[in-house]
Write an enzyme that holds these catalytic residues in place. Sequence first.
Site: not given
Ligand code: PLP
Length: 334
Positions: A49, A263, A289
């Site tokens: 992010k 999720y 993630y």
């Molecule tokens: C938000 C996030 C993702 C996914 O990225 P997007 O741009 O939302 O698809 C992947 N890994 C981590 C650790 C994240 O925080």
Amino acid sequence: MQLSRFPRVRLCHSPTALEPMERLSALLGGPRLFIKRDDCTGLATGGNKTRKLDFLMGAALAEGADLVITQGAVQSNHVRQTAAAAAKLGLDCRILLERRVPAMPAAYETTGNAFLDRLFGAEIAFRPTGADMNAECEALAAQARSTGRKPYVIPGGGSNPTGALGYVGCALELLGQANEMGLRIDHLVHATGSAGTQAGLLVGLEGCNAGIPVLGISVRAPRDRQEESVHRLAAATADLLGLGQGVARDKVVVDDGYVGPGYGQPTDAMVEAIDLTARHEGILLDPVYSGKGMAGLIGLIRQRAFAPDENIVFLHTGGAAALFAYEDLFRQTA
Ligand SMILES: *Cc1c(COP(=O)(O)O)cnc(C)c1O
């Protein structure tokens, strides 16, 4: 494709490293694995992010905002990085956390990212699962405007065309590094959620005709829906950049085989991927993630989806701050 036309603050420490994962490659018997360390972006334990926030916070400052509003799941990495960016830039930060993951231990709402959000001084409120979080943010923004504030609303995951510019920049950075190293990248693999990362990467790589296929491992949505979200956002991002065309639909590829029950809900493959990567590379993945993303990469390697002499780059999108909210899962392995 000139990113310097857009307002930007420099939060991200870049370029992030692109390094081989020799022990994990050997363990799996090839292909050659590399990792792009976007877990090390420098902001509040890092993560993907930060690159988006360079442009989103740039836009907020350019508009004269004094307050940033955003939302995410309770253990959102996006929310944590936004709270830190707001602190650094002297903006107030209000965040809404959706109780999206069922049946989590009590510590889930107080540790990991939720703890860090508070440490950065953000004002936090919770919403029940299934709430329309974007509408909730707009309501908060309207209320703030009525008291004379200037809120800037960032969507979940920072995934709009402005945020996706961060991953257009990452694509250019990665290509430059690979060319410098003489590395031929055959595939780029990463976890995909709110779609901004994959959309930005595809716009950058396709815009350069790089010929590098991108594979998103879904952490939430079924394949068709996720590919549609990525494709739509890629088109809007290409448009923002003034590129004549978006990304061809067949370049948007998502595998939804590693989501598990939903999720943020654990899977055995995710636990194994975190365990193997920690023990062979000394690298921390996360349960929501990057752990599922790596589980996807490992699963595909075991299915022989890649040739042994191919070079695969795994984009590490960060998230390890959430590990502490899932500590119970690793009791057997630790
Ligand atoms: C938000 C996030 C993702 C996914 O990225 P997007 O741009 O939302 O698809 C992947 N890994 C981590 C650790 C994240 O925080």
